[in-house]
Each structure stands twice: as C-alpha cells, then as structure tokens.
Design a protein around this motif. Structure first.
Motif, PDB file in Angstrom:
ATOM      1  N   PRO A   1       0.815  -1.220   0.000  1.00 27.82           N
ATOM      2  CA  PRO A   1       0.000   0.000   0.000  1.00 27.82           C
ATOM      3  C   PRO A   1       0.851   1.274   0.000  1.00 27.82           C
ATOM      4  O   PRO A   1       0.321   2.365  -0.099  1.00 27.82           O
ATOM      5  N   LYS A   2       2.165   1.144   0.147  1.00 28.86           N
ATOM      6  CA  LYS A   2       3.054   2.326   0.135  1.00 28.86           C
ATOM      7  C   LYS A   2       4.279   1.969  -0.700  1.00 28.86           C
ATOM      8  O   LYS A   2       4.866   0.908  -0.504  1.00 28.86           O
ATOM      9  N   VAL A   3       4.621   2.855  -1.639  1.00 24.91           N
ATOM     10  CA  VAL A   3       5.683   2.497  -2.589  1.00 24.91           C
ATOM     11  C   VAL A   3       6.828   3.513  -2.600  1.00 24.91           C
ATOM     12  O   VAL A   3       7.612   3.563  -3.544  1.00 24.91           O
ATOM     13  N   ASP A   4       6.928   4.326  -1.546  1.00 33.90           N
ATOM     14  CA  ASP A   4       8.016   5.311  -1.512  1.00 33.90           C
ATOM     15  C   ASP A   4       8.866   5.158  -0.247  1.00 33.90           C
ATOM     16  O   ASP A   4       9.308   6.127   0.346  1.00 33.90           O
ATOM     17  N   TRP A   5       9.075   3.914   0.170  1.00 35.74           N
ATOM     18  CA  TRP A   5       9.918   3.668   1.343  1.00 35.74           C
ATOM     19  C   TRP A   5      11.357   4.064   1.048  1.00 35.74           C
ATOM     20  O   TRP A   5      11.823   3.931  -0.088  1.00 35.74           O
ATOM     21  N   LYS A   6      12.060   4.542   2.070  1.00 36.28           N
ATOM     22  CA  LYS A   6      13.482   4.899   1.935  1.00 36.28           C
ATOM     23  C   LYS A   6      14.286   4.165   3.018  1.00 36.28           C
ATOM     24  O   LYS A   6      13.721   3.794   4.070  1.00 36.28           O
ATOM     25  N   LEU A   7      15.564   3.986   2.753  1.00 40.48           N
ATOM     26  CA  LEU A   7      16.439   3.322   3.727  1.00 40.48           C
ATOM     27  C   LEU A   7      16.405   4.080   5.061  1.00 40.48           C
ATOM     28  O   LEU A   7      16.490   5.308   5.075  1.00 40.48           O
ATOM     29  N   GLY A   8      16.275   3.353   6.156  1.00 39.52           N
ATOM     30  CA  GLY A   8      16.242   3.983   7.482  1.00 39.52           C
ATOM     31  C   GLY A   8      14.841   4.341   7.951  1.00 39.52           C
ATOM     32  O   GLY A   8      14.662   4.718   9.114  1.00 39.52           O
ATOM     33  N   ASP A   9      13.833   4.218   7.075  1.00 44.23           N
ATOM     34  CA  ASP A   9      12.451   4.514   7.486  1.00 44.23           C
ATOM     35  C   ASP A   9      11.979   3.538   8.558  1.00 44.23           C
ATOM     36  O   ASP A   9      12.407   2.379   8.589  1.00 44.23           O
TER      37      ASP A   9
END
Lengths: 282, 223
Positions: free
Chosen positions: A180-188
């Motif tokens: 449902p979310k496609v903009d995860w970043k490293l460290g999130d």
C-alpha cells in the motif's frame, strides 16, 4: 451437683479450636510452601527485559535480511511469502523469518509473544489497530519504544521500531504488487515489533530462559530454511561460506555463531546495565 | 438380630457397594467416560482424562496454603487447586503445526481485543469446546471480527470478497477457506464451487471433511 457447662462458652471454645486447626493447616510451614516464582532471586523490570530481547532480534533480523536475503537474491536465491509451498523454490522473506521464530518461541513454553506489524503492511492481517495503532503513531513521532499494559489479556506489552536496514527491504516493499506504500526509503520506520509478557518483572533465571527461547526460535527458523533449501532443484552448498561469496548458505552452526557474535556483547552489556536496577524483593 | 437390625445392615451393605462402585469408576481408565462432563469431541474418544486435565503442582495442603497466602497478600502469585485449567499447551501436544493461518497465540496481540472478548480466539477450547461431541463450535459470523474491512488489491475470486462482506455473507467464508489451512487442497476460485453452509455445519458437528483428508501437519496419532 455437677454444673451444666455454659453453652455460649463451649461454642466459643469450639470455634477457637476450629480456627486454630485451620490456621495450623494453612500457615504452619509444613510441608514446604510452593515456590513463588516472583520472589525467587533478583528481579529485572520487564521494560529492560524487552529492550534486551529486542536488541537480540535486531541483530538476527539484520543478519538474515542483509547477509542471507540481500546477498542471496544477488546470487539467485529466491525468497517468497509462499516459501512453505512445496513447488516454490524459495526461502522465507525477513518478515516470515521473524514469524517462524515467533512460532517457535510459543512452542518453548516461555510466555513471550512476538509479532510484526505496520501501518502500511503488505498483508492486511498485519495492519495495526486499536491501542497498537495509537502507540505506533507516538513511536513515529518520538522514535522511542512504547511500553504499556493490556488489561484484558493481562500482558505487559512493548513496541520497538522496525527499520528499513537494507536496500532489499525498500525495493521489495516498493515493488510488491500488494504494497500500500511504494516510496519507502532506507532507514524509514517500516513497522514495529510487538512483544508481550505476563509479568512486570523477571528474575535473572527467567531472563536467561527468555534469551534462550528467543535464540532457539532463530535457530528453528534458520533450520526450517535450510531444510527447504535442501529440496531446491539446485540446492545451494551449505557450509562455511555465505551468499556474498556465491551460491552458498552458511550451515546452522556458522549462522548461529555469527548471530551470537553480533548479539551477545550487546546483551551482556544491557544485562550489566540492568544490574544497577536489580533489587532483592522485600 | 432383629428384623429392623437386619434391614439396617442390608442398607449399609447396599450403600457401601454403591460407594465402592462409584469410587471404582474414578480409578478405571475404561470407565472414565461415565463421569466425564459429556461425550468426547471428534477424534478424542480414546484420550484419557489426564492427557488434558493435568494435576496442579503440589499437595492439596500446599495448594491451600499458597492460596491462603495469596489472598492475604503474603505471596505474589496465585496457584491452581486440584487440576490445572486446560490450556493451549495440552492441545498443542498433539496438534502442533509449523504453519497455521490462524494460530491461537497470534490473537494475543493487543489489536485483537474485540475478537478475544467476543470469541475467546486466543484459546483453542473457545471454538473446540470439549465434551459436547462435536468437532468445533465456531459461530458463522466469527470471521467478521477481523475481516470486515477486507479489500484485496488483486481479488482472485469471481465475486470479490468485499461484495460478500457487503451483504454479510459470512457463512460462505469456510466454504472455501479451511480455518487453520491444514488440508492439502486448492482453494476454489468461484463462489459457486464453495461448499454449502450445511456441509460446513455437518463437518463442524463431526461429519466428513469437505476439505479432503490429506493434512499438511497430521496430529501426533497421524490423523
């Protein structure tokens, strides 16, 4: 002429006798009293226990996610949510590796609960609700673990942030068709582990048993993966080498040794820190 | 001996025989079903009482002492008197599975509070109530407590799940889904192929399994 005894007086003696007998039966310390598990030895507050076991979990998750899944995918090892199915040549995704460990802990008879959830999970069944959702919001805002009591199940609960520790976490979640979310970043903060335990403090002996149960869970989860890998049409070589060296998997002993090397120092340090809080109950 | 005395002796004799017979039933494993609360559930007929009803630690006196001390605040933990409450561990001793789509321990997560309050889903015996001669007693609407907002991004069936939910067709869930997902089978893709609620009810009541007989994780006895 013999005097008729005072009936009221006799009743008092009878009741006093009954109380005396019941008192001796219930309070004379023969036989030995049953052990009161909360009074034996020194105790550690449950928050400390949660911090210690969560640190163990971070070490195991990072090792599996980075060194097995991350490098493994580069050399052709598969990982899937359907890894248990016989015709799927894959190992467990990191979230499922944790679930395997949690299931094993449940079987250990140590009443330690471990769950992984998120506000944006791939599987909707892992979506936070009610108290956990509120606590998770607070965790996102403060970046601090949450501790609370769940009265209906009489369990102490702790929630710790689950971070995107490897590029694989981000790419898999961003590219998964059900995500449902496609903009995860490293460290999130991608989610949280939720831990539960029935007591508000543990003895040192219980602490050791809890760590042992957790580590047993990690071993069981990795063994389950090795058992599945052995059934691949092209099984990886199992031994001293890791996926970063090629199409290899470390044996159970090699994996456990590396996990212990990473986790044990920190665990000992946390236990020694907790030592300042140790107290003998009154 | 007078006639009255003989009659009295006969009463005592008869009473003693009845008491001894009653006592004997508690001692003989084959007779345990006589004083059980009700008929054993499906597959449990051969179990002995002690396989589930485990004795609590300690003697009667130790247990009473511990209870008295607990009530008076002289110890921190309570103890169980006589036999321990039957819990998940007893069920797990035979029904342990590496995979389960609804493992009971999962429901100990705080977010399942409503399902715990309404169904007691964290305990095996809430759905598999023993001594009533059936397999399970799951209410038809049980799935609604956790799945009432289900919307699948790529729904695999001909009538989407959210449509079935909108019309409160909770009776259809088990027509396709085996609750513990412990049967080797392929889940139907069409609602028309779902087993009817009456077939599922018959299975719950102890009848044949519509999901087939091949288990992913058989019980300790291999069933």
């Amino acid at each position: 002429m013999a005097q008729i005894p005072n009936v009221k007086h006799s009743k008092s003696i009878l009741w006093a006798g009954i109380f005396l007998v019941v008192g001796i039966y219930l309070f004379a310390q023969r036989p030995t009293p049953l052990v009161d598990s909360e009074s034996a030895g020194r105790v550690i507050p449950v928050e400390k226990m949660f911090r210690i076991v969560a640190a163990e979990n971070n070490a195991a998750r990072e090792l599996y996610t980075k060194n097995i899944v991350g490098y493994g995918m580069k050399v052709g090892l598969g990982f899937s949510e359907k890894w248990r199915e016989a015709d799927v040549a894959a190992g467990p995704l990191p979230a499922l590796f944790l679930r395997e460990a949690a299931t094993s802990i449940q079987k250990s008879r140590i009443p330690l609960g471990l769950f992984l959830g998120s506000d944006f999970p791939i599987a909707r069944s892992n979506n936070f609700g009610s108290a956990q959702a509120e606590r998770f919001k607070m965790m996102r805002a403060s970046s601090k673990p949450q501790f609370f009591y769940s009265p209906d199940i009489k369990l102490q609960v702790a929630m710790f942030a689950d971070l995107a520790v490897a590029p694989g976490c981000v790419t898999c979640h961003n590219e998964h068709p059900k995500s449902p979310k496609v903009d995860w970043k490293l460290g999130d903060i991608m989610g949280a582990t939720t831990w539960s335990y029935p007591k508000d403090k543990v003895t040192l002996e219980e602490m050791v048993q809890i760590i042992s149960a957790y580590r047993g869970g990690v071993v069981d989860a990795y063994e389950a993966y090795l058992a599945k890998a052995a059934k691949f049409s092209k099984p990886p070589e199992v031994g001293d080498r890791w996926p970063e060296d090629g199409y290899f998997l470390p044996s159970k002993d090699v994996f456990v040794k590396e996990f212990e090397r990473r986790a044990s120092g920190n665990t000992i340090s946390l236990i020694l820190q907790a030592n300042s809080l140790l107290k003998v109950p009154d | 001996m007078t006639r009255e005395g003989k009659l009295k002796a006969a009463y005592y004799f008869f009473g003693t025989v009845v008491a001894l017979l009653g006592f004997a039933t508690t001692m003989m494993a084959d007779w345990q079903h006589i004083y059980a609360k009700g008929p054993a559930n499906t597959g449990h007929a051969k179990l002995t009482c002690v396989e589930c009803h485990v004795e609590s630690p300690g003697t009667v006196r130790q247990q009473l002492q511990a209870k008295a001390h607990f009530w008076l605040g002289m110890r921190n933990t309570d103890v169980e008197f006589g036999h321990a409450k039957v819990g998940n561990q007893q069920c797990d001793a035979c029904h342990s599975r590496d995979q389960d789509s609804h493992p009971v321990h999962r429901f100990l997560e705080p977010r399942f509070k409503e399902a715990r309050a309404e169904l007691g889903v964290q305990l095996c015996v809430s759905c598999h109530r023993e001594h009533i001669g059936v397999r399970a007693t799951l209410p038809e609407t049980a799935c609604s407590f956790c799945h009432n907002d289900l919307k699948l991004k790529a729904d695999p069936i001909d009538v989407p799940h959210h449509v079935l939910i909108e019309v409160n067709n909770w009776a259809s869930c088990l027509g396709c889904h085996d609750y513990h997902n412990n049967h080797r089978r392929t889940v139907q893709k069409s609602v028309k192929q779902a087993y009817s609620p009456s077939v599922i009810k018959a299975y719950m009541d102890g009848g044949p399994s519509p999901y087939g007989t091949e288990k992913k994780y058989p019980t300790k006895e291999g069933k």
